[in-house]
Design an enzyme around this catalytic site. Structure first.
Site, PDB file in Angstrom:
ATOM      1  N   LYS A 191     -19.229   9.128 -21.649  1.00  0.00           N
ATOM      2  CA  LYS A 191     -18.616  10.200 -22.444  1.00  0.00           C
ATOM      3  C   LYS A 191     -19.359  11.500 -22.169  1.00  0.00           C
ATOM      4  O   LYS A 191     -20.590  11.512 -22.069  1.00  0.00           O
ATOM      5  CB  LYS A 191     -18.700   9.827 -23.925  1.00  0.00           C
ATOM      6  CG  LYS A 191     -17.970  10.763 -24.866  1.00  0.00           C
ATOM      7  CD  LYS A 191     -18.063  10.243 -26.309  1.00  0.00           C
ATOM      8  CE  LYS A 191     -17.317  11.116 -27.293  1.00  0.00           C
ATOM      9  NZ  LYS A 191     -17.427  10.593 -28.685  1.00  0.00           N
TER      10      LYS A 191
ATOM     11  N   SER B 146     -13.016  10.228 -30.987  1.00  0.00           N
ATOM     12  CA  SER B 146     -13.139  11.215 -29.936  1.00  0.00           C
ATOM     13  C   SER B 146     -13.456  10.645 -28.551  1.00  0.00           C
ATOM     14  O   SER B 146     -13.293  11.360 -27.555  1.00  0.00           O
ATOM     15  CB  SER B 146     -14.228  12.215 -30.319  1.00  0.00           C
ATOM     16  OG  SER B 146     -15.474  11.567 -30.410  1.00  0.00           O
TER      17      SER B 146
ATOM     18  N   SER C 198     -15.479   7.116 -33.682  1.00  0.00           N
ATOM     19  CA  SER C 198     -15.080   7.568 -32.346  1.00  0.00           C
ATOM     20  C   SER C 198     -15.214   6.573 -31.205  1.00  0.00           C
ATOM     21  O   SER C 198     -14.710   6.830 -30.123  1.00  0.00           O
ATOM     22  CB  SER C 198     -15.871   8.815 -31.977  1.00  0.00           C
ATOM     23  OG  SER C 198     -15.245   9.921 -32.545  1.00  0.00           O
TER      24      SER C 198
HETATM   25  N1  GLN Z   1     -12.713  11.461 -36.160  1.00  0.00           N
HETATM   26  C1  GLN Z   1     -13.945  11.708 -36.839  1.00  0.00           C
HETATM   27  C2  GLN Z   1     -14.234  13.194 -36.861  1.00  0.00           C
HETATM   28  O1  GLN Z   1     -13.418  13.919 -36.440  1.00  0.00           O
HETATM   29  C3  GLN Z   1     -15.054  10.933 -36.184  1.00  0.00           C
HETATM   30  C4  GLN Z   1     -15.498  11.537 -34.922  1.00  0.00           C
HETATM   31  C5  GLN Z   1     -16.626  10.770 -34.290  1.00  0.00           C
HETATM   32  O2  GLN Z   1     -16.889   9.624 -34.611  1.00  0.00           O
HETATM   33  N2  GLN Z   1     -17.309  11.441 -33.393  1.00  0.00           N
HETATM   34  O3  GLN Z   1     -15.245  13.624 -37.299  1.00  0.00           O
END
Ligand code: GLN
Length: 486
Positions: A78, A153, A177
């Site tokens: 990532k 994400s 994410s």
């Molecule tokens: N979707 C969640 C957010 O927008 C989690 C994102 C993540 O785990 N990096 O914060």
């Protein structure tokens, strides 16, 4: 079978028996990326040249008989985990040209094993989002249905695994994410216990929640990667000095003596898609049939998880992202020429709308006079959620739930409605707030052929028992071998 379709474990066997070379395997994976990634857009950077060099090096290690489990295996990363000499953008304009001068701790560990870093994969900007639509780089498509989001994400990391454009990948999980994109793309993903894996070299989003973890084609591969990336690191002050078990050696068959808890609060969650609910119920029946006992548990405070998470995560983000001021890193816009004008213009043009939204919410929550009402209150709620889980884990070994309330949604469907987007994390955020490990494994398909994931959560540092449940479920089912057609 094509080489790129191999699991990490299969590849390891073929590499150590010298049936296949890492150069052949890596070339096959890069070829696959060139063929299919124009449809899916998972990669931001394909590090072809360095990957092929690493593969050559791996072949040398193998020929000397020093093969380790990940030697020669192509892994995607990532794009918020620092890789020396390879651009690390966080999918943000502000870091568009940032080339880290050092490797993150997890990258060092992969390299010490002789793994091959294929490239860097797309994500929501600074990991803020649930669909990868908030990337400033490109739009990633779900390989099961190109009109749908891959989740986020770590969307690129999940797509790269699902579409065989790497053998495994590393993502990060602050609120879901890793698990949510794994669920939407039909792969295995694990967020380890907070403190299990070093975050040194992970670009920080919300430091009390962030963890790095693996995404893989099956449970055994997930255990293989976990074994390598876990462990104490003095460079991360939150890393915990605790021995790392060899997760792969703990794969006993049968679930006799294991108690699984089903939270009653999650059964009536508003917005839970009936097909997801049915798939979870059927997975629970399968797990019972393998020998586990099922009980109902109660997590009375998880209904406040979304509210508490978005206060805490945004507050920490506003503080962590203060460093991008046009002076120390990356993008700078002159603005009106004075210092404040330069800051303002750099940050307005460098950050996308979702990141700006979080910074504004977070700065407000931390401001004098509001801190107690928001950040402190959210932290107190967080403690209550932690206590809910500790209480539940006195009566069961793992807790099962959906990962996401619906299968992958259509691109654009939730983009303009942040609150609805935030609700896609309703089942995953609590594990981050409590610091406990959580994983997603494939457990079914919707009537439209979209993958559905089962979430398994465990107590702190009890990833072993999650692997045991996941492995036995996987053995009894074939959801993990289905592949999207591209
Ligand atoms: N979707 C969640 C957010 O927008 C989690 C994102 C993540 O785990 N990096 O914060």
């Amino acid at each position: 079978m094509n080489l790129y379709e191999l699991t990490m474990q299969q590849a390891h066997r073929l590499l150590s028996e010298k049936e296949v070379s890492s150069q052949e395997l890596t070339a096959a994976v890069i070829d696959r990326i060139k063929t299919v990634d124009e449809k899916t857009n998972a990669y931001i950077t394909v590090a072809e040249k360095t990957a092929m060099e690493e593969a050559r090096l791996a072949d040398k290690i193998i020929s000397e008989g020093n093969t380790l489990p990940l030697t020669g295996i192509p892994i995607a990363i990532k794009d918020l985990i620092c890789t020396e000499g390879i651009r690390t953008t966080c999918a943000s304009k502000i870091l568009e040209n940032f080339i880290p001068p050092y490797d993150a701790a997890v990258i060092k560990k992969l390299k010490n094993e002789g793994a091959v870093i294929v490239g860097k994969v797309n994500m929501d900007e600074f990991a803020m989002g649930s669909s990868t639509e908030h990337s400033s780089m490109k739009l990633t498509h779900n390989p099961w249905d190109l009109e749908r989001i891959p989740g986020g994400s770590s969307g690129g990391a999940a797509v790269a695994v699902a579409a065989d454009m790497c053998l495994g990948s590393l993502g990060s999980d602050t609120g879901g994410s890793i698990r949510q994109p794994a669920s939407h793309c039909g792969v295995v993903g694990m967020k380890p216990t907070y403190g299990r894996v070093s975050r040194f070299g992970l670009v920080a989003f919300a430091s009390s929640l962030d963890q790095i973890g693996p995404l893989t084609k099956n449970v055994r591969d997930c255990a293989m990667l976990m074994k390598v990336i876990s462990g104490y690191d003095p460079s991360d002050s939150t890393s915990v000095p605790k021995d790392v078990p060899d997760y792969t050696l703990l794969f006993q068959d049968g679930l006799k003596g294991i108690t699984v808890g089903i939270p009653k609060e999650y059964q009536s969650t508003k917005g839970l898609n009936p097909e997801v609910s049915a798939a979870i119920k059927s997975a629970v029946r399968t797990i019972e049939a393998i020998g586990a006992d099922c009980i109902e548990v109660s997590l009375p405070h998880v209904e406040y998880a979304v509210a508490a998470y978005y206060v805490i995560a945004s507050s920490e983000a506003s503080s962590n992202l203060a460093r991008y001021d046009g002076v120390k890193y990356g993008f700078r816009d002159k603005g009106n020429g004075n210092l404040l004008g330069m800051y303002r213009s750099t940050r307005s043009k460098g950050f996308g709308t979702e990141v700006q939204r979080r910074i504004i919410i977070g700065t407000y929550c931390l401001s004098a006079g509001y801190y107690d009402a928001y950040y402190k209150k959210a932290s107190q709620v967080r403690t209550l959620i932690m206590e809910d889980f500790s209480r539940a884990f006195k009566t069961c070994h793992v807790i099962l739930s959906p990962v996401a309330p619906t299968p992958a949604f259509k691109i654009g469907e939730k983009y303009d409605d942040p609150l609805t987007m935030y609700l896609s994390d309703i089942f995953t955020l609590s594990a981050n707030l409590a610091g406990i490990p959580g994983m997603s494994i494939p457990c079914g398909f919707s009537s439209e052929g979209l993958p559905i994931g089962l979430q398994i959560m465990g107590n702190h540092f009890n990833e072993e028992v999650m692997f045991k449940v996941a492995h036995n479920f996987e053995k009894a089912t074939d959801f993990h071998i289905q592949k999207p057609v591209l």
